[in-house]
Design a protein around this motif. Structure first.
Motif, short mmCIF file in Angstrom:
data_model
loop_
_atom_site.label_atom_id
_atom_site.label_comp_id
_atom_site.label_asym_id
_atom_site.label_seq_id
_atom_site.Cartn_x
_atom_site.Cartn_y
_atom_site.Cartn_z
N LYS A 1 119.05 47.94 27.65
CA LYS A 1 120.43 47.52 27.89
C LYS A 1 120.59 46.95 29.30
O LYS A 1 119.85 47.28 30.23
CB LYS A 1 121.38 48.72 27.73
CG LYS A 1 121.35 49.37 26.35
CD LYS A 1 121.91 48.46 25.29
CE LYS A 1 122.01 49.17 23.95
NZ LYS A 1 122.58 48.31 22.89
N ASP A 2 121.60 46.11 29.45
CA ASP A 2 121.97 45.58 30.77
C ASP A 2 122.96 46.54 31.39
O ASP A 2 124.14 46.57 31.01
CB ASP A 2 122.58 44.18 30.60
CG ASP A 2 122.91 43.53 31.94
OD1 ASP A 2 122.49 44.06 32.98
OD2 ASP A 2 123.60 42.49 31.95
N ARG B 1 124.65 47.99 34.88
CA ARG B 1 124.84 47.80 36.30
C ARG B 1 125.17 49.13 36.98
O ARG B 1 125.53 50.10 36.32
CB ARG B 1 125.93 46.77 36.59
CG ARG B 1 127.33 47.18 36.17
CD ARG B 1 128.34 46.20 36.75
NE ARG B 1 128.26 46.17 38.20
CZ ARG B 1 128.70 45.16 38.96
NH1 ARG B 1 129.24 44.10 38.41
NH2 ARG B 1 128.62 45.22 40.28
N ASP C 1 130.51 49.91 28.65
CA ASP C 1 129.20 49.65 28.07
C ASP C 1 128.61 50.93 27.53
O ASP C 1 129.33 51.83 27.10
CB ASP C 1 128.29 48.98 29.10
CG ASP C 1 128.08 49.85 30.36
OD1 ASP C 1 128.57 51.00 30.39
OD2 ASP C 1 127.45 49.36 31.32
N GLN D 1 117.46 51.01 35.50
CA GLN D 1 118.53 50.99 34.50
C GLN D 1 118.98 52.39 34.13
O GLN D 1 120.18 52.66 34.05
CB GLN D 1 118.05 50.24 33.25
CG GLN D 1 117.96 48.74 33.43
CD GLN D 1 117.07 48.11 32.38
OE1 GLN D 1 115.85 48.21 32.46
NE2 GLN D 1 117.69 47.52 31.38
#
Length: 216
Positions: free
Chosen positions: A46-47, A49, A67, A96
């Motif tokens: 997953k992206d 942040r 998210d 991550q």
């Protein structure tokens, strides 16, 4: 399998069939065999942040970034335990999964009581750096009143591929023992919670910042 006992497993590797996943597979099978239901979350693909310290969660009860963190929070609220798996990058965890843990633990600190939910880190490395990554993840549990589950060695496996991990017989043994110990501890804590009507009270009224005017 008794669905009343639940453990979340977070795979922090971008390789969903890699070394970290192989270690988590061994723990998960053992938990299931001991009556614990499990839910796997693939965070490494997953992206995610990092936290921006906006404090949106303090007034809204969720992270400002909608998210995987907000998706995981209600699952964590219902769980008895959390296992976080990560590969080793420069003697630390995957960025991550660490970003996810920063935001997950901070954004839920006012809405989810983590007291006596059990936690465990699972680490995979080719050769070294595993113990510092292990320590890094365990600190999330110890700041949240979560007992850290021990095994018969540090919770790590070694290898460059999932096939290599098959040869790490001690590492896989450590994973199975971790699963058994986690299942036992979850059941023991649940029994004590039912006997005493809840978890131990936690004090939160003191917050020492050492203001300069109090320094000698």
């Amino acid at each position: 399998m008794d669905e009343k006992y639940k453990v979340i497993l977070i795979n922090g590797s971008p390789k969903i069939k890699g070394c970290t996943a192989r270690a988590l597979d061994e723990v998960e099978r053992t938990l299931n065999a001991n009556g614990i239901s499990t839910k796997r979350i693939e965070a490494g693909v997953k992206d995610i942040r990092g936290c921006i310290a906006c404090h949106f969660c303090r007034t809204h009860g969720r992270c400002v970034f909608n998210d995987i963190v907000n998706e995981t929070a209600p699952k964590l609220a219902e769980a008895d335990g959390l296992i976080v798996g990560s590969p080793v990058y420069y003697a630390g965890g995957n960025g991550q999964v660490l970003a996810m843990l920063d935001r997950l633990f901070y954004s839920t600190s006012g809405s989810i009581d983590m007291t006596m939910k059990v936690g465990a880190a699972v680490i995979s490395s080719r050769r070294a750096g595993s113990t510092s990554a292990f320590d890094e993840i365990n600190k999330y549990f110890t700041i949240a009143s979560m007992p850290v589950v021990a095994s018969t060695y540090w919770n790590e496996v070694h290898g460059f591929t999932a096939e290599d991990v098959e040869s790490d017989l001690e590492g896989l043994q450590t994973m199975r023992n971790l699963g058994r110990n986690m299942a036992f501890l979850i059941k023991a804590i649940r029994a004590q919670k039912e006997a005493e009507g809840g978890v131990p009270a936690q004090e939160h009224d003191k917050f020492t910042s050492f203001p300069t005017e109090h320094h000698a």
